[in-house]
Design an enzyme around this catalytic site. Structure first.
Site, mmCIF file in Angstrom:
data_model
loop_
_atom_site.group_PDB
_atom_site.id
_atom_site.type_symbol
_atom_site.label_atom_id
_atom_site.label_comp_id
_atom_site.label_asym_id
_atom_site.label_seq_id
_atom_site.Cartn_x
_atom_site.Cartn_y
_atom_site.Cartn_z
ATOM 1 N N SER A 155 0.841 -1.191 0.000
ATOM 2 C CA SER A 155 0.000 0.000 0.000
ATOM 3 C C SER A 155 0.876 1.240 0.000
ATOM 4 O O SER A 155 1.997 1.229 0.545
ATOM 5 C CB SER A 155 -0.898 0.023 1.242
ATOM 6 O OG SER A 155 -1.579 1.267 1.380
ATOM 7 N N TYR A 177 -2.552 -1.432 10.196
ATOM 8 C CA TYR A 177 -2.546 -1.617 8.751
ATOM 9 C C TYR A 177 -1.308 -0.985 8.136
ATOM 10 O O TYR A 177 -0.604 -1.594 7.321
ATOM 11 C CB TYR A 177 -3.816 -1.012 8.132
ATOM 12 C CG TYR A 177 -3.821 -1.026 6.616
ATOM 13 C CD1 TYR A 177 -4.189 -2.174 5.930
ATOM 14 C CD2 TYR A 177 -3.465 0.101 5.876
ATOM 15 C CE1 TYR A 177 -4.187 -2.198 4.536
ATOM 16 C CE2 TYR A 177 -3.460 0.091 4.495
ATOM 17 C CZ TYR A 177 -3.824 -1.061 3.840
ATOM 18 O OH TYR A 177 -3.817 -1.091 2.460
#
Length: 263
Positions: free
Chosen positions: A147, A162
């Site tokens: 990401s 995350y």
């Protein structure tokens, strides 16, 4: 195996985790269109996963939760049982709970363990289980879907674990490239602002926010991620790289900070 066509992955076999929808589905479809046999996977969406696998030229579906210790072996076994080989692993499955960063009291141990289990430990287990088979025929490849949040911290409401899991996966990519080379290449693809079925039905505000934060002034599409994933799976002189597929989001953040501090 019975491969179709003369695509860039003809005769190859790939596992694509989290491929019942969104970016994973787009990657599975692109790989199949290029001739690969594909192991389609999801943790819960069995009906969707079976649908995707059924629509591909040569595919099998495996329901497995990457947080479970046995999931990696189940996925690798499915590839070997069906085709007798494994050439590409795409670690796409992930979980991204929404939680504002200041809400530290809500970052429970269970949440940390869940996110790290799926996003970081799960990919590690799959790479470990796949390693001898990726080496067996030469030219094996791993593509980790990380990401933009793993490259540069953001202020969005995706929980802190995350961000840490994705930055850890970026680092794991470099370490595994060194360990598995030269037989196996390991790279990462770091998406940012990709419009997937996970977006809310009324996504105008989110689309506007992403557009304002990217140089290309729009969200990305799953097919655009699939294009880059195919490149990394087949680019024979690229390894140990983390490639942002974010429309310039991370670069625009840097540029805006520079502009403010230069005044």
């Amino acid at each position: 195996m019975s491969a179709v066509g003369t695509g860039r992955l003809t005769g190859k076999v790939a596992i694509v985790t989290g491929s019942s929808s969104g970016m994973g589905e787009a990657i599975a479809r692109r790989f199949a269109a290029e001739g690969a046999g594909v192991v389609v996977n999801s943790a819960r969406s069995a009906r969707a996963g079976e649908r995707v696998a059924g629509e591909l030229s040569d595919a099998v579906y495996v329901q497995a939760d990457l947080a479970d210790a046995g999931a990696a072996d189940a996925l690798v076994s499915a590839a070997l049982d069906r085709w007798g080989r494994l050439d590409v692993v795409v670690n796409n499955a992930g979980i991204s709970p929404r939680l504002p960063h200041p809400h530290l009291s809500e970052l429970t141990d269970d949440l940390w363990e869940l996110v790290l289990g799926v996003n970081l430990i799960g990919p590690w287990r799959l790479i470990r289980a796949a390693e001898p088979h990726l080496r067996a025929h030469g030219g094996g490849a791993v593509v980790n879907i990380t990401s933009a949040a793993g490259i540069r911290a953001t202020e969005n409401n995706t929980a802190i674990p995350y961000h840490l899991s994705k930055s850890g996966l970026n680092h794991l990519t470099v370490l595994m490239a060194n360990v598995l080379g030269p037989q196996v290449r390991v790279n990462a693809l770091a998406p940012g602002g990709i419009e997937t079925p996970m977006w809310p039905k009324d996504s105008a505000a989110l689309r506007a926010s992403v557009s304002a934060r990217t140089i290309l002034a729009r969200p990305g599409l799953p097919d655009e991620v699939a294009d880059v994933c195919l490149f990394l799976a087949t680019a024979t002189y690229v390894t140990g790289q983390v490639l942002a597929v974010d429309g310039g989001l991370t670069v625009k953040v840097l540029r805006d900070v520079t502009a403010r501090t230069a005044v």
